[in-house]
Design a protein around this motif. Structure first.
Motif, PDB file in Angstrom:
ATOM      1  N   LEU A   1       0.850  -1.181   0.000  1.00 20.40           N
ATOM      2  CA  LEU A   1       0.000   0.000   0.000  1.00 20.40           C
ATOM      3  C   LEU A   1       0.887   1.231   0.000  1.00 20.40           C
ATOM      4  CD1 LEU A   1      -2.654   1.604   0.346  1.00 20.40           C
ATOM      5  CD2 LEU A   1      -2.438   1.235   2.822  1.00 20.40           C
ATOM      6  N   ILE A   2       0.725   2.085  -1.018  1.00 20.73           N
ATOM      7  CA  ILE A   2       1.462   3.335  -1.115  1.00 20.73           C
ATOM      8  C   ILE A   2       0.435   4.464  -1.192  1.00 20.73           C
ATOM      9  CG2 ILE A   2       3.097   4.686  -2.486  1.00 20.73           C
ATOM     10  CD1 ILE A   2       3.441   1.371  -3.492  1.00 20.73           C
ATOM     11  N   GLN A   3       0.576   5.429  -0.325  1.00 25.59           N
ATOM     12  CA  GLN A   3      -0.402   6.509  -0.270  1.00 25.59           C
ATOM     13  C   GLN A   3       0.126   7.745  -0.978  1.00 25.59           C
ATOM     14  OE1 GLN A   3      -2.027   7.258   3.607  1.00 25.59           O
ATOM     15  NE2 GLN A   3      -2.525   5.128   3.988  1.00 25.59           N
ATOM     16  N   HIS A   4      -0.657   8.234  -1.930  1.00 25.12           N
ATOM     17  CA  HIS A   4      -0.399   9.507  -2.600  1.00 25.12           C
ATOM     18  C   HIS A   4      -1.487  10.453  -2.102  1.00 25.12           C
ATOM     19  CE1 HIS A   4       2.170   7.168  -5.447  1.00 25.12           C
ATOM     20  NE2 HIS A   4       1.212   6.260  -5.342  1.00 25.12           N
ATOM     21  N   ASP A   5      -1.329  10.932  -0.892  1.00 21.31           N
ATOM     22  CA  ASP A   5      -2.380  11.682  -0.198  1.00 21.31           C
ATOM     23  C   ASP A   5      -3.636  10.804  -0.124  1.00 21.31           C
ATOM     24  OD1 ASP A   5      -0.736  13.913   0.262  1.00 21.31           O
ATOM     25  OD2 ASP A   5      -1.092  14.619  -1.774  1.00 21.31           O
ATOM     26  N   ASP A   6      -4.762  11.283  -0.681  1.00 23.21           N
ATOM     27  CA  ASP A   6      -5.983  10.479  -0.572  1.00 23.21           C
ATOM     28  C   ASP A   6      -6.195   9.555  -1.771  1.00 23.21           C
ATOM     29  OD1 ASP A   6      -6.532  12.475  -2.363  1.00 23.21           O
ATOM     30  OD2 ASP A   6      -8.234  13.318  -1.270  1.00 23.21           O
TER      31      ASP A   6
ATOM     32  N   HIS B   1      -4.830   6.081  -3.013  1.00 21.99           N
ATOM     33  CA  HIS B   1      -4.083   4.938  -2.491  1.00 21.99           C
ATOM     34  C   HIS B   1      -3.703   3.998  -3.634  1.00 21.99           C
ATOM     35  CE1 HIS B   1      -5.798   5.304   1.876  1.00 21.99           C
ATOM     36  NE2 HIS B   1      -5.313   6.441   1.417  1.00 21.99           N
ATOM     37  N   GLU B   2      -2.453   3.591  -3.644  1.00 20.17           N
ATOM     38  CA  GLU B   2      -1.958   2.656  -4.645  1.00 20.17           C
ATOM     39  C   GLU B   2      -1.837   1.275  -4.022  1.00 20.17           C
ATOM     40  OE1 GLU B   2       2.105   1.768  -7.255  1.00 20.17           O
ATOM     41  OE2 GLU B   2       1.898   3.650  -6.142  1.00 20.17           O
TER      42      GLU B   2
ATOM     43  N   SER C   1     -10.634   0.047   1.238  1.00 18.79           N
ATOM     44  CA  SER C   1      -9.950   1.309   0.963  1.00 18.79           C
ATOM     45  C   SER C   1     -10.786   2.562   1.233  1.00 18.79           C
ATOM     46  CB  SER C   1      -9.436   1.323  -0.485  1.00 18.79           C
ATOM     47  OG  SER C   1      -8.356   0.422  -0.626  1.00 18.79           O
TER      48      SER C   1
ATOM     49  N   HIS D   1     -10.701   3.558   4.718  1.00 18.81           N
ATOM     50  CA  HIS D   1      -9.385   3.955   5.204  1.00 18.81           C
ATOM     51  C   HIS D   1      -8.969   5.313   4.648  1.00 18.81           C
ATOM     52  CE1 HIS D   1      -8.325  -0.562   5.993  1.00 18.81           C
ATOM     53  NE2 HIS D   1      -9.100  -0.034   6.940  1.00 18.81           N
TER      54      HIS D   1
ATOM     55  N   ALA E   1      -9.324   6.482   1.425  1.00 18.25           N
ATOM     56  CA  ALA E   1      -9.014   6.592   0.002  1.00 18.25           C
ATOM     57  C   ALA E   1     -10.181   7.207  -0.760  1.00 18.25           C
ATOM     58  CB  ALA E   1      -8.686   5.220  -0.578  1.00 18.25           C
TER      59      ALA E   1
ATOM     60  N   LEU F   1      -8.301   4.849  -6.170  1.00 21.62           N
ATOM     61  CA  LEU F   1      -7.321   3.770  -6.093  1.00 21.62           C
ATOM     62  C   LEU F   1      -6.525   3.659  -7.386  1.00 21.62           C
ATOM     63  CD1 LEU F   1      -9.296   0.790  -4.497  1.00 21.62           C
ATOM     64  CD2 LEU F   1      -7.489   2.140  -3.420  1.00 21.62           C
TER      65      LEU F   1
END
Length: 251
Positions: free
Chosen positions: A4-9, A11-12, A38, A41, A43, A46
């Protein structure tokens, strides 16, 4: 197995099961749960990605060939559940196709809102017929939405694999970029989408995807047993065994 990689809101969810991100029972279950959880959490969108050069090689056939019918039924129920989670996701999902995406890899991408693929000699397609399997109607319908009825027929009946340029031309993917820019471009595209008036965008998206969402409204009613009959049929078992033998010979 799944990062899980977060780019602000945004989520990757990055498939991380070397060497080819093959979909085994554990990865499918993890990915389904992650997609479903997601929004709760935080997101708002995605990105589904893979590793450079390989999005996902599809089902882990050697592992799945070891399952009896009962265990395989559980797996296939989870796989249809994952398709449903993507098809019915309340937030936009972009497939960042970082490389090859045959069979199950292509299925995941088809369920998303938008597809950005790595430019180059990478292949994508529903090639199930080549290994003795039919493509379930719910997945056929999802492909028809993208490329049209006749084009979908030809691609699936022939089990065709397209390179990135061909996939772009027929509408199977929406954009091509260099491999190292696929995820970044997916994040930018989603950021632009999220910048629109949110209620109007979400309502329009929901209506536009209603046909796909309806097909996957009840995963329990999808043709799991029909697919199992095909998987365990002699023709499919011979073709799948030959595929496993080829994979083992490659080391």
């Amino acid at each position: 197995m799944l990062d899980l990689i977060q780019h602000d809101d945004i989520h990757e969810l990055r498939l991380a099961r070397p060497p080819v991100n093959a979909l085994d029972p554990q990865l499918v279950k993890l990915l389904r749960e992650a997609v479903e959880a997601s929004p709760g959490h935080g997101a708002r969108a995605l990105v589904l990605s893979g590793s450079p050069g390989m999005f996902s090689a599809g089902l882990d056939v050697p592992a799945l060939m070891q399952l009896d019918r009962a265990a395989f039924r559980v797996f296939w129920g989870d796989f249809f559940g994952l398709c449903a989670a993507l098809a019915r996701a309340p937030i936009p999902v972009v497939a960042a196709i970082t490389g090859h995406a045959p069979a199950g890899g292509a299925v995941l991408a088809i369920m998303c809102d938008y597809r950005i693929m790595a430019r180059g000699a990478f292949k994508i397609g529903l090639n199930e017929v080549q290994v003795g399997l039919s493509v379930p109607e719910c997945i056929q319908m999802a492909l028809r939405r993208l490329v049209g009825t006749y084009r979908a027929e030809r691609l699936m009946v022939e089990g065709a694999m397209l390179d990135a340029e061909q996939a772009h031309v027929v509408g199977l993917v929406d954009e091509l970029v260099d491999t190292d820019l696929v995820v970044a471009r997916a994040v930018i595209w989603l950021g632009e989408l999220l910048g629109l008036p949110p209620q109007a965008m979400s309502a329009t998206r929901r209506m536009a995807r209603a046909d796909l969402a309806e097909v996957f409204a009840d995963p329990a009613r999808l043709p799991v047993d029909e697919f199992l009959d095909g998987w365990f049929a002699p023709e499919a078992q011979r073709s799948l065994a030959a595929l496993v033998a080829r994979l083992k010979s490659r080391g």
